[in-house]
Write a protein that holds these residues in place. Structure first.
Motif, PDB file in Angstrom:
ATOM      1  N   TYR A  19       0.909  -0.976   0.302  1.00 43.08           N
ATOM      2  CA  TYR A  19      -0.175   0.347  -0.052  1.00 43.08           C
ATOM      3  C   TYR A  19       0.911   1.350   0.093  1.00 43.08           C
ATOM      4  CZ  TYR A  19      -3.621  -3.654   1.624  1.00 43.08           C
ATOM      5  OH  TYR A  19      -4.008  -4.270   0.842  1.00 43.08           O
ATOM      6  N   PRO A  20       1.006   2.114  -1.072  1.00 41.13           N
ATOM      7  CA  PRO A  20       1.624   3.062  -0.822  1.00 41.13           C
ATOM      8  C   PRO A  20       1.049   4.267  -0.293  1.00 41.13           C
ATOM      9  CG  PRO A  20      -0.099   3.158  -3.018  1.00 41.13           C
ATOM     10  CD  PRO A  20      -0.564   2.071  -1.877  1.00 41.13           C
ATOM     11  N   LEU A  21       2.753   5.099   0.797  1.00 40.86           N
ATOM     12  CA  LEU A  21       2.431   5.647   1.683  1.00 40.86           C
ATOM     13  C   LEU A  21       0.683   6.819   1.368  1.00 40.86           C
ATOM     14  CD1 LEU A  21       3.259   5.580   4.819  1.00 40.86           C
ATOM     15  CD2 LEU A  21       4.960   7.086   3.744  1.00 40.86           C
ATOM     16  N   ALA A  22       0.330   6.641   2.511  1.00 44.55           N
ATOM     17  CA  ALA A  22      -0.690   8.109   2.168  1.00 44.55           C
ATOM     18  C   ALA A  22      -0.066   9.575   2.497  1.00 44.55           C
ATOM     19  CB  ALA A  22      -1.766   7.626   2.707  1.00 44.55           C
ATOM     20  N   TRP A  23       0.361  10.262   1.778  1.00 39.39           N
ATOM     21  CA  TRP A  23       0.734  11.546   2.399  1.00 39.39           C
ATOM     22  C   TRP A  23       0.085  12.553   2.885  1.00 39.39           C
ATOM     23  CZ3 TRP A  23       5.750  10.755   2.628  1.00 39.39           C
ATOM     24  CH2 TRP A  23       6.272   9.395   1.498  1.00 39.39           C
ATOM     25  N   ASN A  24      -0.273  12.340   3.527  1.00 41.34           N
ATOM     26  CA  ASN A  24      -0.636  13.343   5.141  1.00 41.34           C
ATOM     27  C   ASN A  24      -0.271  12.841   6.330  1.00 41.34           C
ATOM     28  OD1 ASN A  24      -1.999  11.490   6.919  1.00 41.34           O
ATOM     29  ND2 ASN A  24      -3.366  10.700   5.323  1.00 41.34           N
ATOM     30  N   ILE A  25      -0.107  14.513   6.998  1.00 35.29           N
ATOM     31  CA  ILE A  25       0.599  14.252   7.853  1.00 35.29           C
ATOM     32  C   ILE A  25       1.182  14.037   9.036  1.00 35.29           C
ATOM     33  CG2 ILE A  25      -0.385  15.889   9.671  1.00 35.29           C
ATOM     34  CD1 ILE A  25       2.310  18.003   9.608  1.00 35.29           C
ATOM     35  N   ARG A  52      -1.059  21.378  14.499  1.00 32.43           N
ATOM     36  CA  ARG A  52      -1.430  20.585  13.556  1.00 32.43           C
ATOM     37  C   ARG A  52      -0.502  20.863  12.112  1.00 32.43           C
ATOM     38  NH1 ARG A  52      -6.925  23.182  10.826  1.00 32.43           N
ATOM     39  NH2 ARG A  52      -6.343  25.394  11.020  1.00 32.43           N
ATOM     40  N   ASN A  53       0.002  21.710  11.446  1.00 31.47           N
ATOM     41  CA  ASN A  53       0.780  21.889   9.897  1.00 31.47           C
ATOM     42  C   ASN A  53       1.947  21.194  10.035  1.00 31.47           C
ATOM     43  OD1 ASN A  53      -2.529  22.865   8.687  1.00 31.47           O
ATOM     44  ND2 ASN A  53      -2.287  24.294  10.024  1.00 31.47           N
TER      45      ASN A  53
END
Length: 129
Positions: A43-49, A66-67
């Motif tokens: 599964y590709p790494l999901a790009w969210n923080i 949060r950012n």
């Protein structure tokens, strides 16, 4: 080219750098993209923080708001009044910075001050690291 993947759809497992040339097919399964090799499914790494956070903590990163996930070892200046950290040796109007939430500022203030005051190592060519 290599792509960061895990063995589970929630990206909680160890990150593996999968060579794109090893992929035999890319498929959508249960609304998730999957990379298939002849032996495994990734599964590709999901790009969210939030997904990245647990994978980079061991490399010195910390969530300051949060950012922002910040490499704490790269902080060079701390502006407590404006709740900002900087990464350049000399500050200019183009210096990169990250914001800190008020809640996190109180938790990490001591750590940031220690990092900034810690003597930097010299490389073999005499430059600071």
């Amino acid at each position: 080219m290599k792509y960061p993947v895990t063995h589970d759809p929630d990206n909680n497992g160890r990150v593996i750098m999968l060579d794109i040339e090893d992929i035999v097919k890319i498929e959508v399964h249960n609304r998730s993209v999957t990379f298939h090799t002849t032996e495994e499914v990734y599964y590709p790494l999901a790009w969210n923080i939030s997904t990245l956070e647990p994978h980079v903590l061991e490399h010195g990163f910390q969530r300051l708001d949060r950012n922002n996930l910040v490499n704490m070892n790269k902080i060079t200046h701390f502006d407590e009044e404006r709740a900002l950290v900087f990464f350049d040796a000399e500050l200019t109007n183009k210096s990169k910075f990250a914001t800190i939430s008020n809640r996190e500022k109180n938790k990490v203030k001591k750590d940031i001050i220690e990092i900034i005051q810690k003597p930097k190592k010299l490389t073999d060519d005499g430059f600071n690291m």
